[in-house]
Design an enzyme around this catalytic site. Structure first.
Site, PDB file in Angstrom:
ATOM      1  N   ILE A   1       0.641  -1.285   0.021  1.00  0.00           N
ATOM      2  CA  ILE A   1      -0.502  -0.386   0.460  1.00  0.00           C
ATOM      3  C   ILE A   1       0.983   0.903  -0.391  1.00  0.00           C
ATOM      4  O   ILE A   1       0.294   2.372  -0.758  1.00  0.00           O
ATOM      5  CB  ILE A   1      -0.718  -0.426   1.446  1.00  0.00           C
TER       6      ILE A   1
ATOM      7  N   GLU B   1      -7.124  -1.672   6.027  1.00  0.00           N
ATOM      8  CA  GLU B   1      -7.314  -2.536   6.870  1.00  0.00           C
ATOM      9  C   GLU B   1      -5.863  -3.790   7.160  1.00  0.00           C
ATOM     10  O   GLU B   1      -4.854  -3.531   6.306  1.00  0.00           O
ATOM     11  CB  GLU B   1      -8.110  -3.447   7.541  1.00  0.00           C
TER      12      GLU B   1
ATOM     13  N   GLY C   1      -5.164  -6.588   0.722  1.00  0.00           N
ATOM     14  CA  GLY C   1      -6.050  -5.819   1.706  1.00  0.00           C
ATOM     15  C   GLY C   1      -5.431  -4.542   2.408  1.00  0.00           C
ATOM     16  O   GLY C   1      -4.628  -4.389   0.273  1.00  0.00           O
ATOM     17  N   GLU C   2      -5.061  -3.995   3.171  1.00  0.00           N
ATOM     18  CA  GLU C   2      -4.403  -3.103   3.002  1.00  0.00           C
ATOM     19  C   GLU C   2      -4.466  -2.338   2.218  1.00  0.00           C
ATOM     20  O   GLU C   2      -4.829  -0.499   2.495  1.00  0.00           O
ATOM     21  CB  GLU C   2      -2.898  -3.318   2.451  1.00  0.00           C
ATOM     22  N   GLY C   3      -5.918  -1.977   1.378  1.00  0.00           N
ATOM     23  CA  GLY C   3      -6.014  -0.587   0.542  1.00  0.00           C
ATOM     24  C   GLY C   3      -5.762  -0.400  -0.654  1.00  0.00           C
ATOM     25  O   GLY C   3      -5.618   0.308  -1.860  1.00  0.00           O
TER      26      GLY C   3
END
Length: 345
Positions: free
Chosen positions: A94, A168, A309-311
């Protein structure tokens, strides 16, 4: 958390103006596909035929989950705080994608089971050192859930841009997301549960059994706020509050994968009009996300088989939003370019 109603973006007069502006560009009608829909959506969100994007941000919400005690993750809980350190050191995916697209990145400790101490680049909104184990008791109290949501709203109040992506980090949070999905959609648990960070087939079956037992234990939790407090995580609850506040400010919300979509599912049960403000960046490769998107009746922009994830999906889709706004504002019309339009015959 005090919240006002989120206003639907529907505006027939403006919709007609946007459609005319899009169709008068030097191209066959509809030939820019989803970009045309994005341009119209952003115009309606911003209430203008000349939308603009400025100061985009992504918030990564980090928190731990008590349910990991049930053996539902392939990775130990320590990975949560270790990955937060990686975010702070600019070493995660990210970080790379946000930097590439000039997106401000904010990392928030909503409830990681680790003492980071004062850190310049880490926002401390820790409710507790992780939720409780929802296989045995509610993940959080109603008061903790409300405090987390309020924290999310306060995060958004401190932003000056008009585009917000959600990411997240939290070992065990696919278990929480699957439980939320099942409770709020009625989709069978087996269709909500996936491998998460890399469970085996046996591990997935165990994860399913843990959720099914917990759902039976907490059968009286049915309203969105109660479901969130019972099965959610501090990072998910904080996201819910941030999402509601961002839509109230008429921001464009970039929704990432499975966990972020589960937070949006909760928010949409609280305020259905929030969906008007959401761009669903991609369909995650995590089992269950496709069904969740179907339940929300939305279509993702990208299909890249992501499941990090992580955006990361939110960061990757942002250039698509820029392209949509830029063609609407900068592309010539048939008249201005002196190009013949479609024949009326």
């Amino acid at each position: 958390m005090q919240s006002t109603n989120i206003i639907a973006i529907a505006n027939p007069a403006l919709e007609a103006e946007l459609a005319a502006a899009i169709n008068n560009k030097t191209k066959p009608p509809g030939s820019l596909g989803r970009l045309e829909h994005l341009a119209a959506q952003i115009g309606l969100i911003q209430q203008t035929t000349q939308p603009a994007l400025h100061e985009p941000a992504i918030i990564v919400f980090a928190g731990d989950h008590g349910v990991v005690a049930e053996g539902v993750s392939a990775f130990p809980q320590d990975v949560t705080w270790q990955m937060v350190e990686n975010f702070l050191a600019d070493g995660a995916a990210i970080n790379v994608f946000a930097r590439q697209n000039a997106i401000a990145l904010h990392v928030v400790d909503t409830g990681v089971n680790h003492d980071f101490g004062p850190r310049e680049k880490l926002l401390n909104m820790k409710i507790a050192g992780g939720t409780r184990n929802f296989a045995k008791e509610a993940a959080m109290t109603a008061e903790q859930c409300q405090a987390a949501m309020q924290n999310g709203a306060e995060l958004v109040a401190g932003l000056s841009g008009n585009v917000l992506g959600f990411g997240e980090m939290g070992i065990g949070n696919t278990t929480a997301a699957a439980a939320l999905m099942h409770k709020l959609t009625g989709i069978p648990v087996a269709d909500c549960v996936g491998a998460g960070t890399g469970l085996t087939t046996e591990g997935i079956r165990h994860k399913q059994a843990v959720i099914e037992a917990a759902v039976s234990l907490h059968a009286d939790a049915n309203e969105a706020a109660d479901v969130l407090a019972t099965f959610g995580g501090f990072e998910i609850a904080t996201m819910v509050g941030a999402m509601l506040a961002a839509a109230q400010r008429r921001m464009v919300l970039l929704i990432d994968g499975f966990i972020v979509s589960s937070a949006l599912l909760v928010a949409a049960r609280m305020q259905a009009n929030i969906l008007d403000y959401c761009v669903f960046s991609h369909q995650s490769d995590e089992s269950g996300h496709a069904r969740m998107l179907q339940a929300l009746q939305v279509k993702p922009v990208l299909q890249l088989d992501l499941r990090l994830g992580e955006g990361t999906g939110a960061a990757l889709v942002y250039p698509m939003l820029q392209a949509a706004v830029n063609f609407l504002n900068q592309m010539a019309t048939f008249a201005s370019a002196q190009v013949s339009g479609k024949s009326s015959d």
